[in-house]
Structure formats: C-alpha cells, structure tokens
Design a protein around this motif. Structure first.
Motif, PDB file in Angstrom:
ATOM      1  N   ALA A 131      -0.505  -0.785  11.451  1.00 40.06           N
ATOM      2  CA  ALA A 131      -0.351   0.151  10.325  1.00 40.06           C
ATOM      3  C   ALA A 131      -1.504   1.134  10.409  1.00 40.06           C
ATOM      4  CB  ALA A 131      -0.361  -0.597   8.998  1.00 40.06           C
ATOM      5  N   HIS A 132      -1.218   2.378  10.689  1.00 46.67           N
ATOM      6  CA  HIS A 132      -2.241   3.312  11.153  1.00 46.67           C
ATOM      7  C   HIS A 132      -3.383   3.523  10.161  1.00 46.67           C
ATOM      8  CE1 HIS A 132      -3.790   6.318  13.835  1.00 46.67           C
ATOM      9  NE2 HIS A 132      -3.794   7.239  12.886  1.00 46.67           N
ATOM     10  N   SER A 133      -3.080   3.624   8.882  1.00 44.10           N
ATOM     11  CA  SER A 133      -4.139   3.851   7.898  1.00 44.10           C
ATOM     12  C   SER A 133      -4.689   2.524   7.382  1.00 44.10           C
ATOM     13  CB  SER A 133      -3.628   4.670   6.714  1.00 44.10           C
ATOM     14  OG  SER A 133      -4.618   4.743   5.698  1.00 44.10           O
ATOM     15  N   PRO A 134      -6.016   2.386   7.315  1.00 45.32           N
ATOM     16  CA  PRO A 134      -6.606   1.141   6.805  1.00 45.32           C
ATOM     17  C   PRO A 134      -6.736   1.098   5.290  1.00 45.32           C
ATOM     18  CG  PRO A 134      -8.338   2.590   7.577  1.00 45.32           C
ATOM     19  CD  PRO A 134      -7.038   3.308   7.843  1.00 45.32           C
ATOM     20  N   LEU A 135      -6.314   2.149   4.617  1.00 46.17           N
ATOM     21  CA  LEU A 135      -6.560   2.258   3.182  1.00 46.17           C
ATOM     22  C   LEU A 135      -5.796   1.223   2.366  1.00 46.17           C
ATOM     23  CD1 LEU A 135      -8.129   3.999   1.146  1.00 46.17           C
ATOM     24  CD2 LEU A 135      -6.125   5.487   0.989  1.00 46.17           C
ATOM     25  N   PHE A 136      -4.753   0.620   2.954  1.00 39.81           N
ATOM     26  CA  PHE A 136      -3.840  -0.208   2.173  1.00 39.81           C
ATOM     27  C   PHE A 136      -3.883  -1.674   2.599  1.00 39.81           C
ATOM     28  CE2 PHE A 136      -2.221   4.120   2.756  1.00 39.81           C
ATOM     29  CZ  PHE A 136      -2.356   4.575   1.446  1.00 39.81           C
ATOM     30  N   PHE A 137      -5.076  -2.151   2.848  1.00 40.48           N
ATOM     31  CA  PHE A 137      -5.275  -3.533   3.287  1.00 40.48           C
ATOM     32  C   PHE A 137      -4.657  -4.526   2.317  1.00 40.48           C
ATOM     33  CE2 PHE A 137      -8.764  -6.951   4.055  1.00 40.48           C
ATOM     34  CZ  PHE A 137      -7.882  -7.711   4.806  1.00 40.48           C
ATOM     35  N   ASP A 138      -4.791  -4.299   1.021  1.00 38.38           N
ATOM     36  CA  ASP A 138      -4.218  -5.213   0.031  1.00 38.38           C
ATOM     37  C   ASP A 138      -2.708  -5.357   0.223  1.00 38.38           C
ATOM     38  OD1 ASP A 138      -6.608  -5.831  -1.143  1.00 38.38           O
ATOM     39  OD2 ASP A 138      -6.336  -4.560  -2.892  1.00 38.38           O
ATOM     40  N   ALA A 139      -2.022  -4.238   0.395  1.00 37.38           N
ATOM     41  CA  ALA A 139      -0.566  -4.268   0.573  1.00 37.38           C
ATOM     42  C   ALA A 139      -0.189  -4.981   1.863  1.00 37.38           C
ATOM     43  CB  ALA A 139       0.000  -2.849   0.557  1.00 37.38           C
ATOM     44  N   TYR A 140      -0.932  -4.731   2.935  1.00 32.66           N
ATOM     45  CA  TYR A 140      -0.630  -5.382   4.212  1.00 32.66           C
ATOM     46  C   TYR A 140      -0.790  -6.901   4.101  1.00 32.66           C
ATOM     47  CZ  TYR A 140      -1.626  -0.593   5.859  1.00 32.66           C
ATOM     48  OH  TYR A 140      -1.665   0.770   6.034  1.00 32.66           O
ATOM     49  N   GLY A 141      -1.872  -7.331   3.449  1.00 28.84           N
ATOM     50  CA  GLY A 141      -2.104  -8.762   3.298  1.00 28.84           C
ATOM     51  C   GLY A 141      -1.063  -9.426   2.417  1.00 28.84           C
ATOM     52  N   LYS A 142      -0.709  -8.784   1.320  1.00 36.53           N
ATOM     53  CA  LYS A 142       0.294  -9.356   0.417  1.00 36.53           C
ATOM     54  C   LYS A 142       1.668  -9.378   1.074  1.00 36.53           C
ATOM     55  CE  LYS A 142      -2.182  -8.150  -3.810  1.00 36.53           C
ATOM     56  NZ  LYS A 142      -2.264  -7.239  -4.978  1.00 36.53           N
ATOM     57  N   TRP A 143       1.929  -8.430   1.956  1.00 34.86           N
ATOM     58  CA  TRP A 143       3.191  -8.471   2.710  1.00 34.86           C
ATOM     59  C   TRP A 143       3.238  -9.708   3.598  1.00 34.86           C
ATOM     60  CZ3 TRP A 143       3.564  -7.756   8.175  1.00 34.86           C
ATOM     61  CH2 TRP A 143       4.884  -7.750   8.661  1.00 34.86           C
ATOM     62  N   GLY A 144       2.096 -10.104   4.151  1.00 35.66           N
ATOM     63  CA  GLY A 144       2.069 -11.296   4.986  1.00 35.66           C
ATOM     64  C   GLY A 144       1.401 -11.119   6.330  1.00 35.66           C
ATOM     65  N   ALA A 145       0.663 -10.010   6.524  1.00 35.17           N
ATOM     66  CA  ALA A 145      -0.023  -9.791   7.798  1.00 35.17           C
ATOM     67  C   ALA A 145      -1.217 -10.737   7.929  1.00 35.17           C
ATOM     68  CB  ALA A 145      -0.489  -8.342   7.904  1.00 35.17           C
ATOM     69  N   ASP A 146      -1.199 -11.584   8.945  1.00 36.14           N
ATOM     70  CA  ASP A 146      -2.395 -12.364   9.257  1.00 36.14           C
ATOM     71  C   ASP A 146      -3.494 -11.439   9.758  1.00 36.14           C
ATOM     72  OD1 ASP A 146      -1.435 -15.150   8.835  1.00 36.14           O
ATOM     73  OD2 ASP A 146      -0.010 -14.589  10.405  1.00 36.14           O
ATOM     74  N   LEU A 147      -3.072 -10.410  10.493  1.00 34.28           N
ATOM     75  CA  LEU A 147      -4.012  -9.420  11.014  1.00 34.28           C
ATOM     76  C   LEU A 147      -3.367  -8.048  10.968  1.00 34.28           C
ATOM     77  CD1 LEU A 147      -6.608  -8.519  12.508  1.00 34.28           C
ATOM     78  CD2 LEU A 147      -5.416  -9.089  14.649  1.00 34.28           C
ATOM     79  N   ALA A 148      -4.006  -7.106  10.269  1.00 34.07           N
ATOM     80  CA  ALA A 148      -3.598  -5.707  10.306  1.00 34.07           C
ATOM     81  C   ALA A 148      -4.534  -4.967  11.257  1.00 34.07           C
ATOM     82  CB  ALA A 148      -3.659  -5.082   8.913  1.00 34.07           C
ATOM     83  N   LEU A 149      -3.959  -4.135  12.123  1.00 35.17           N
ATOM     84  CA  LEU A 149      -4.736  -3.320  13.051  1.00 35.17           C
ATOM     85  C   LEU A 149      -4.532  -1.859  12.689  1.00 35.17           C
ATOM     86  CD1 LEU A 149      -3.966  -5.155  16.425  1.00 35.17           C
ATOM     87  CD2 LEU A 149      -6.087  -5.242  15.094  1.00 35.17           C
ATOM     88  N   ALA A 150      -5.627  -1.159  12.425  1.00 39.27           N
ATOM     89  CA  ALA A 150      -5.560   0.214  11.944  1.00 39.27           C
ATOM     90  C   ALA A 150      -6.585   1.074  12.667  1.00 39.27           C
ATOM     91  CB  ALA A 150      -5.797   0.256  10.426  1.00 39.27           C
ATOM     92  N   GLY A 151      -6.520   2.371  12.410  1.00 41.27           N
ATOM     93  CA  GLY A 151      -7.473   3.336  12.961  1.00 41.27           C
ATOM     94  C   GLY A 151      -7.595   4.509  12.006  1.00 41.27           C
ATOM     95  N   HIS A 152      -7.185   5.675  12.473  1.00 41.84           N
ATOM     96  CA  HIS A 152      -6.992   6.880  11.651  1.00 41.84           C
ATOM     97  C   HIS A 152      -8.286   7.543  11.181  1.00 41.84           C
ATOM     98  CE1 HIS A 152      -4.984   9.794   9.222  1.00 41.84           C
ATOM     99  NE2 HIS A 152      -5.340   9.276   8.067  1.00 41.84           N
ATOM    100  N   TYR A 153      -9.309   6.778  10.834  1.00 39.02           N
ATOM    101  CA  TYR A 153     -10.503   7.362  10.227  1.00 39.02           C
ATOM    102  C   TYR A 153     -11.591   7.712  11.237  1.00 39.02           C
ATOM    103  CZ  TYR A 153      -8.741   6.190   5.565  1.00 39.02           C
ATOM    104  OH  TYR A 153      -8.005   6.114   4.414  1.00 39.02           O
TER     105      TYR A 153
END
Length: 288
Positions: free
Chosen positions: A197-219
């Motif tokens: 998920a390119h933007s790291p701003l939404f870590f809460d949403a990614y975790g609640k969706w069920g991501a054990d690991l979100a990989l982001a960049g963008h910034y």
C-alpha cells in the motif's frame, strides 16, 4: 564582512547540493527482522523496492541488481512509483529492471500514485499504462492492482490501489479498513499477509484490515532528514510526519516504510540515502 557572509552562505549551499547529488546515486541496504509463527520455513528473505522514479545506480541499474543478487531473496516486492509520471513518458528504466529481476526471482508489483496517474490520465499518456502492464506480465511479473498472489503456501501478497483522494496535498481524508476490504477482499488470517500500500499514512486501516506487514514508501524519507526530528517534508506537503521512514508496530501489526530509491519533482536528498529494504521473516519457534 557582508561579502564574507555571502561567500560562506554560497559555499554552504554548494556543499549541500553536492552532498544531495552524492546521496541520490548511493543507496544503503537495510534489514528488518520479523518473527512470525505463520511461515513454515525457518526463514524467508524478501527484498522491497519502492519509488525508483527512473533513477539509475550504474548503467542499467547494475549496482542495484548486484546488491539484490548478493542477498539472494526468495522474492522481490515492488511498492510502486518506479517511474515519474508528471507529463514524462519514460517507463523503460523501470521495465528493464523489473524484467531482469523476474529472470532471477518471483517479482510482485503493487501500484503507486505515479502508475495510477499514468492509468488515469489517458489524454496525456495514451495507452502507455496498458502497454507497460502487458510487458511486465509477459516478463513474468505478478502485477497486483487490487489483487493478491501467493508466495509458496504460507505468504499472501496483496497490492492495494489507493484512491486518488488519498494523495491530495495538505489535507488528506481518513481511511477505514472497510475500504481496503472493498477493493481487495478479505485478508488471509492463516498465512502471513503482506499488503503493498503505497502511502504509509493509513497504517491503522491496513492493520485493522488484517495486514501482518504493510510495505509502503511515497514519502522519500522526508526529503531532508534531521536528527531527532526525522523527515522534514512529504510530497503532500506534510511536515515532520512520523511515518516518513522506518519500522512501526501496533497491536502486533507491522509496517515498514522505505525511504525509496529515487526522487520525484523535489530532486533533493540530505542525510537521507536511498534504501534497499530487506525483510527477514523468521519462524517464531526458531527465533533466538
């Protein structure tokens, strides 16, 4: 006295520009280790690339390829923005790198805002986006536009295309986990679930969706990094945002944010070397 101050100021600016030029062409390999009971092998090593923006490390990115070969990963994950799409029509650099990687490793590719702009603005880019995607798939790259693929039988990799509104300047609306699920389906709770998920701003949403690991960049690491304060500015003109780079954990969920490998329109890097991310997954029972 004034001319001496002016000379010193000009010399300081030139020194910073020289340093920025050096940093843009020299990357650092950095490893993050995550323990999990969801993988079956003792260890999995993944390489994560993001925000190349058509940058070169040696001719045809030979230096970058050589570094990846020394790691010998189980797979290469790409987090988007591999080219610059602001009127520019150059995709050959990103395509050549992806093709050469796919000859050696399983490659999973998720979109960034530049790929999505190329897809969305047909009046500017014509059929460049579908041709780019076809070429990637022909090379064996697993292109994950709101889609999922498996790496073995214990890792699921999902690519999520964030809506355009989440890349707005200054004011960015909140995201709910339900929006992620509406786009990509439910997370896999049995396997180790990775979300590109390119933007790291939404870590809460990614975790609640069920991501054990979100990989982001963008910034891009915040463009300029200061001691203690971290990254100065994001491409969306947010200042001193904590999620500019690094590893984050919340309620057992992880996110790794790459500093990226290139620069877009703000072509500066200070104290902010490009980053080749290695994710080392270790089976929990085997971890020291």
């Amino acid at each position: 006295m004034k001319w001496q101050l002016g000379f010193a100021g000009a010399a300081g600016v030139l020194a910073l520009l020289a340093r920025s030029g050096y940093e843009r062409k020299h990357f650092r390999v950095e490893t993050y280790t995550i323990e999990t009971d969801k993988i079956r092998k003792k260890e999995r090593n993944l390489v994560f690339l993001s925000d190349l923006h058509s940058n070169h490390f040696g001719p045809e990115n030979e230096e970058l390829l050589a570094a990846i070969d020394r790691i010998g990963p189980d797979a290469v994950l790409i987090g988007g923005d591999m080219m610059v799409c602001k009127g520019v029509r150059e995709t050959e650099t990103a395509l050549l790198l992806a093709e050469r990687l796919a000859e050696r490793y399983p490659v999973f590719y998720g979109n960034g805002n530049h790929e999505q702009r190329m897809r969305r603005e047909r009046e500017v880019y014509g059929d460049l986006y579908p041709r780019y995607v076809r070429a990637l798939r022909a090379a064996g790259v697993r292109y994950l536009s709101d889609a999922s693929e498996y790496l073995g039988d214990d890792i699921r990799i999902t690519g999520y295309d964030l809506d355009e509104r989440y890349y707005r300047k200054f004011f960015v609306p909140p995201m709910k986990a339900e929006e992620v699920e509406a786009a990509v389906g439910a997370a896999d709770g049995e396997r180790f679930q990775i979300l590109l998920a390119h933007s790291p701003l939404f870590f809460d949403a990614y975790g609640k969706w069920g991501a054990d690991l979100a990989l982001a960049g963008h910034y891009h690491g915040g463009t300029i990094r200061l001691p203690v304060l971290g990254g100065v500015m994001t491409p969306q003109y947010q200042f001193f945002l904590p999620f500019c780079a690094g590893e984050f954990e919340k309620e057992g969920r992880r996110m790794i944010v790459s500093r990226g490998l290139g620069t877009p329109s703000i072509n500066i890097r200070i104290n902010n070397l490009p980053q080749l991310v290695v994710v080392r997954l270790v089976r929990q029972a085997e971890a020291p």
